[in-house]
Structure formats: C-alpha cells, structure tokens
Design a protein around this motif. Structure first.
Motif, PDB file in Angstrom:
ATOM      1  N   GLU A 254      33.477 -32.889   1.032  1.00 39.54           N
ATOM      2  CA  GLU A 254      32.176 -32.311   1.344  1.00 39.54           C
ATOM      3  C   GLU A 254      32.317 -31.098   2.252  1.00 39.54           C
ATOM      4  O   GLU A 254      33.194 -31.051   3.124  1.00 39.54           O
ATOM      5  CB  GLU A 254      31.266 -33.342   2.006  1.00 39.54           C
ATOM      6  CG  GLU A 254      30.841 -34.425   1.045  1.00 39.54           C
ATOM      7  CD  GLU A 254      29.791 -35.347   1.623  1.00 39.54           C
ATOM      8  OE1 GLU A 254      29.548 -36.377   1.001  1.00 39.54           O
ATOM      9  OE2 GLU A 254      29.222 -35.040   2.692  1.00 39.54           O
ATOM     10  N   GLU A 255      31.440 -30.138   2.032  1.00 36.43           N
ATOM     11  CA  GLU A 255      31.395 -28.965   2.894  1.00 36.43           C
ATOM     12  C   GLU A 255      30.722 -29.340   4.204  1.00 36.43           C
ATOM     13  O   GLU A 255      29.894 -30.249   4.251  1.00 36.43           O
ATOM     14  CB  GLU A 255      30.635 -27.833   2.207  1.00 36.43           C
ATOM     15  CG  GLU A 255      31.338 -27.357   0.959  1.00 36.43           C
ATOM     16  CD  GLU A 255      30.608 -26.252   0.228  1.00 36.43           C
ATOM     17  OE1 GLU A 255      29.501 -25.859   0.644  1.00 36.43           O
ATOM     18  OE2 GLU A 255      31.166 -25.779  -0.771  1.00 36.43           O
ATOM     19  N   ILE A 256      31.111 -28.643   5.258  1.00 34.95           N
ATOM     20  CA  ILE A 256      30.501 -28.861   6.565  1.00 34.95           C
ATOM     21  C   ILE A 256      30.282 -27.497   7.203  1.00 34.95           C
ATOM     22  O   ILE A 256      31.120 -26.592   7.059  1.00 34.95           O
ATOM     23  CB  ILE A 256      31.373 -29.779   7.458  1.00 34.95           C
ATOM     24  CG1 ILE A 256      30.731 -29.984   8.823  1.00 34.95           C
ATOM     25  CG2 ILE A 256      32.777 -29.259   7.569  1.00 34.95           C
ATOM     26  CD1 ILE A 256      31.467 -30.974   9.723  1.00 34.95           C
ATOM     27  N   GLU A 257      29.145 -27.332   7.875  1.00 33.87           N
ATOM     28  CA  GLU A 257      28.841 -26.108   8.618  1.00 33.87           C
ATOM     29  C   GLU A 257      28.800 -26.432  10.086  1.00 33.87           C
ATOM     30  O   GLU A 257      28.161 -27.403  10.489  1.00 33.87           O
ATOM     31  CB  GLU A 257      27.476 -25.545   8.187  1.00 33.87           C
ATOM     32  CG  GLU A 257      27.588 -24.473   7.167  1.00 33.87           C
ATOM     33  CD  GLU A 257      26.260 -23.787   6.881  1.00 33.87           C
ATOM     34  OE1 GLU A 257      25.538 -23.421   7.825  1.00 33.87           O
ATOM     35  OE2 GLU A 257      25.980 -23.622   5.681  1.00 33.87           O
ATOM     36  N   VAL A 258      29.492 -25.619  10.885  1.00 31.87           N
ATOM     37  CA  VAL A 258      29.564 -25.837  12.322  1.00 31.87           C
ATOM     38  C   VAL A 258      29.206 -24.544  13.035  1.00 31.87           C
ATOM     39  O   VAL A 258      29.763 -23.490  12.731  1.00 31.87           O
ATOM     40  CB  VAL A 258      30.989 -26.280  12.745  1.00 31.87           C
ATOM     41  CG1 VAL A 258      31.051 -26.532  14.239  1.00 31.87           C
ATOM     42  CG2 VAL A 258      31.436 -27.511  11.958  1.00 31.87           C
ATOM     43  N   THR A 259      28.272 -24.634  13.992  1.00 26.15           N
ATOM     44  CA  THR A 259      27.942 -23.497  14.843  1.00 26.15           C
ATOM     45  C   THR A 259      28.670 -23.703  16.166  1.00 26.15           C
ATOM     46  O   THR A 259      28.593 -24.772  16.773  1.00 26.15           O
ATOM     47  CB  THR A 259      26.425 -23.389  15.058  1.00 26.15           C
ATOM     48  OG1 THR A 259      25.805 -23.211  13.781  1.00 26.15           O
ATOM     49  CG2 THR A 259      26.076 -22.211  15.959  1.00 26.15           C
ATOM     50  N   PHE A 260      29.385 -22.674  16.603  1.00 22.69           N
ATOM     51  CA  PHE A 260      30.220 -22.754  17.796  1.00 22.69           C
ATOM     52  C   PHE A 260      29.490 -22.112  18.975  1.00 22.69           C
ATOM     53  O   PHE A 260      29.345 -20.893  19.029  1.00 22.69           O
ATOM     54  CB  PHE A 260      31.568 -22.078  17.533  1.00 22.69           C
ATOM     55  CG  PHE A 260      32.408 -22.845  16.549  1.00 22.69           C
ATOM     56  CD1 PHE A 260      33.336 -23.772  16.990  1.00 22.69           C
ATOM     57  CD2 PHE A 260      32.251 -22.660  15.183  1.00 22.69           C
ATOM     58  CE1 PHE A 260      34.099 -24.488  16.091  1.00 22.69           C
ATOM     59  CE2 PHE A 260      32.999 -23.375  14.269  1.00 22.69           C
ATOM     60  CZ  PHE A 260      33.934 -24.297  14.726  1.00 22.69           C
ATOM     61  N   ASP A 261      29.051 -22.955  19.916  1.00 21.05           N
ATOM     62  CA  ASP A 261      28.276 -22.503  21.067  1.00 21.05           C
ATOM     63  C   ASP A 261      29.049 -22.535  22.381  1.00 21.05           C
ATOM     64  O   ASP A 261      28.515 -22.136  23.410  1.00 21.05           O
ATOM     65  CB  ASP A 261      27.002 -23.353  21.209  1.00 21.05           C
ATOM     66  CG  ASP A 261      26.046 -23.127  20.047  1.00 21.05           C
ATOM     67  OD1 ASP A 261      25.921 -21.966  19.589  1.00 21.05           O
ATOM     68  OD2 ASP A 261      25.430 -24.094  19.601  1.00 21.05           O
ATOM     69  N   VAL A 262      30.276 -23.046  22.361  1.00 23.62           N
ATOM     70  CA  VAL A 262      31.104 -23.114  23.568  1.00 23.62           C
ATOM     71  C   VAL A 262      32.356 -22.277  23.325  1.00 23.62           C
ATOM     72  O   VAL A 262      33.062 -22.466  22.328  1.00 23.62           O
ATOM     73  CB  VAL A 262      31.493 -24.576  23.906  1.00 23.62           C
ATOM     74  CG1 VAL A 262      32.406 -24.622  25.126  1.00 23.62           C
ATOM     75  CG2 VAL A 262      30.248 -25.428  24.130  1.00 23.62           C
ATOM     76  N   GLU A 263      32.618 -21.335  24.240  1.00 21.91           N
ATOM     77  CA  GLU A 263      33.806 -20.487  24.094  1.00 21.91           C
ATOM     78  C   GLU A 263      35.073 -21.294  24.320  1.00 21.91           C
ATOM     79  O   GLU A 263      35.097 -22.237  25.095  1.00 21.91           O
ATOM     80  CB  GLU A 263      33.740 -19.315  25.069  1.00 21.91           C
ATOM     81  CG  GLU A 263      32.663 -18.322  24.696  1.00 21.91           C
ATOM     82  CD  GLU A 263      32.746 -17.020  25.481  1.00 21.91           C
ATOM     83  OE1 GLU A 263      33.654 -16.857  26.318  1.00 21.91           O
ATOM     84  OE2 GLU A 263      31.887 -16.156  25.238  1.00 21.91           O
ATOM     85  N   GLY A 264      36.138 -20.912  23.617  1.00 20.70           N
ATOM     86  CA  GLY A 264      37.428 -21.567  23.752  1.00 20.70           C
ATOM     87  C   GLY A 264      38.119 -21.701  22.415  1.00 20.70           C
ATOM     88  O   GLY A 264      37.661 -21.177  21.397  1.00 20.70           O
ATOM     89  N   ALA A 265      39.240 -22.421  22.420  1.00 18.67           N
ATOM     90  CA  ALA A 265      40.036 -22.630  21.217  1.00 18.67           C
ATOM     91  C   ALA A 265      39.771 -24.024  20.658  1.00 18.67           C
ATOM     92  O   ALA A 265      39.706 -24.994  21.401  1.00 18.67           O
ATOM     93  CB  ALA A 265      41.519 -22.463  21.543  1.00 18.67           C
ATOM     94  N   TYR A 266      39.606 -24.088  19.340  1.00 21.56           N
ATOM     95  CA  TYR A 266      39.330 -25.339  18.625  1.00 21.56           C
ATOM     96  C   TYR A 266      40.431 -25.585  17.602  1.00 21.56           C
ATOM     97  O   TYR A 266      40.539 -24.841  16.624  1.00 21.56           O
ATOM     98  CB  TYR A 266      38.006 -25.259  17.874  1.00 21.56           C
ATOM     99  CG  TYR A 266      36.775 -25.133  18.725  1.00 21.56           C
ATOM    100  CD1 TYR A 266      35.900 -26.211  18.874  1.00 21.56           C
ATOM    101  CD2 TYR A 266      36.454 -23.935  19.364  1.00 21.56           C
ATOM    102  CE1 TYR A 266      34.741 -26.095  19.642  1.00 21.56           C
ATOM    103  CE2 TYR A 266      35.308 -23.815  20.133  1.00 21.56           C
ATOM    104  CZ  TYR A 266      34.459 -24.896  20.265  1.00 21.56           C
ATOM    105  OH  TYR A 266      33.320 -24.789  21.025  1.00 21.56           O
ATOM    106  N   GLY A 267      41.228 -26.605  17.816  1.00 26.02           N
ATOM    107  CA  GLY A 267      42.191 -27.028  16.804  1.00 26.02           C
ATOM    108  C   GLY A 267      41.478 -27.967  15.844  1.00 26.02           C
ATOM    109  O   GLY A 267      40.727 -28.840  16.263  1.00 26.02           O
TER     110      GLY A 267
END
Length: 140
Positions: free
Chosen positions: A78-91
């Motif tokens: 399944e596709e997923i959409e994520v909005t990134f509101d916190v600065e930083g690195a995401y593994g």
C-alpha cells in the motif's frame, strides 16, 4: 490582526512540496530499493511512498527519527503519504527486506541535529554501509 496569521499559514501551505519515492524490486542501485533512497526536503513537505512492486512497505526505523517526530508505518503493498513537520534525519525501511538493505534517508531542513543518534543506531552491517553513503549526500 487575524488575517495576517491566516495569510502566513496559507502561504506556507502553498510553498510545501510533494515528493515521491518508489518501492521497487529492482532499480538503478540494485535489488530491493527505494528510488530515490535519499531526499532532502523542507519542513511541511509531503512524501508519497509508491508501491511500484508488490511485497514492500515503508516505515521508520526505531532510533532513527528526530526527537518529537511521529513514526510512520505503511502496510505491505500500500502507498503511504507522510508530511514531515519536524526537522531532522529520518531513517526508513521496508520491513520484509530490511536485512537486504532496503532502506532510505529523508532529511528535513539542513544540518540535522539527530545525526549522532542515526549513526549510533544498531542496524545490520549491510544497512550501516548504505546509511553511511546516504549521509554523505546531506547539504549542510
């Protein structure tokens, strides 16, 4: 006075960008990959993980997201959409293919404060090598 915050909010929303990452069995970098595996985006941007091939998902890796950020976990196929509101690195990873090195890195903003935590996370050797290469792409 009420109009100014509303206008600022609308302007910021209009400036947010949408990005796509494909979950693939085979890509330019080999087998079981995200394309692109590295993105550097702005706060408020949205990333859509596209189920290009079956058998994949996208989810954050424990210990590899900024403090205060919400983890995400998509379902297989399944596709997923994520909005990134916190600065930083995401593994992030594909859970079924994690040990094979199906991982990626999204950096929100510049000079992520959580790089030490990301670099110190316990992951398989193959995954560590991939993350080491991805981290070199960060614009600081």
């Amino acid at each position: 006075m009420i109009v100014a915050p509303i206008m600022l909010s609308l302007t910021m929303s209009a400036m947010a960008a949408d990005h796509e990452i494909k979950m693939m069995n085979r890509g330019e970098a080999g087998q079981m990959v995200f394309e692109p595996a590295f993105l550097q985006i702005e706060k408020g941007d949205t990333v859509k993980f596209i189920a290009t091939d079956k058998g994949h998902n996208a989810e954050t890796i424990a210990g590899m997201i900024p403090e205060g950020a919400a983890p995400f976990k998509g379902k297989i196929n399944e596709e997923i959409e994520v909005t990134f509101d916190v600065e930083g690195a995401y593994g992030y990873k594909c859970a079924p293919h994690f040990a094979m090195g199906m991982v990626g890195l999204i950096v929100v903003g510049s000079a992520p404060a959580n790089l030490d935590a990301l670099n110190g996370a316990r992951v398989p050797n193959r995954v560590r090598q991939i993350f080491d290469g991805l981290v070199t792409q960060i614009d600081q």
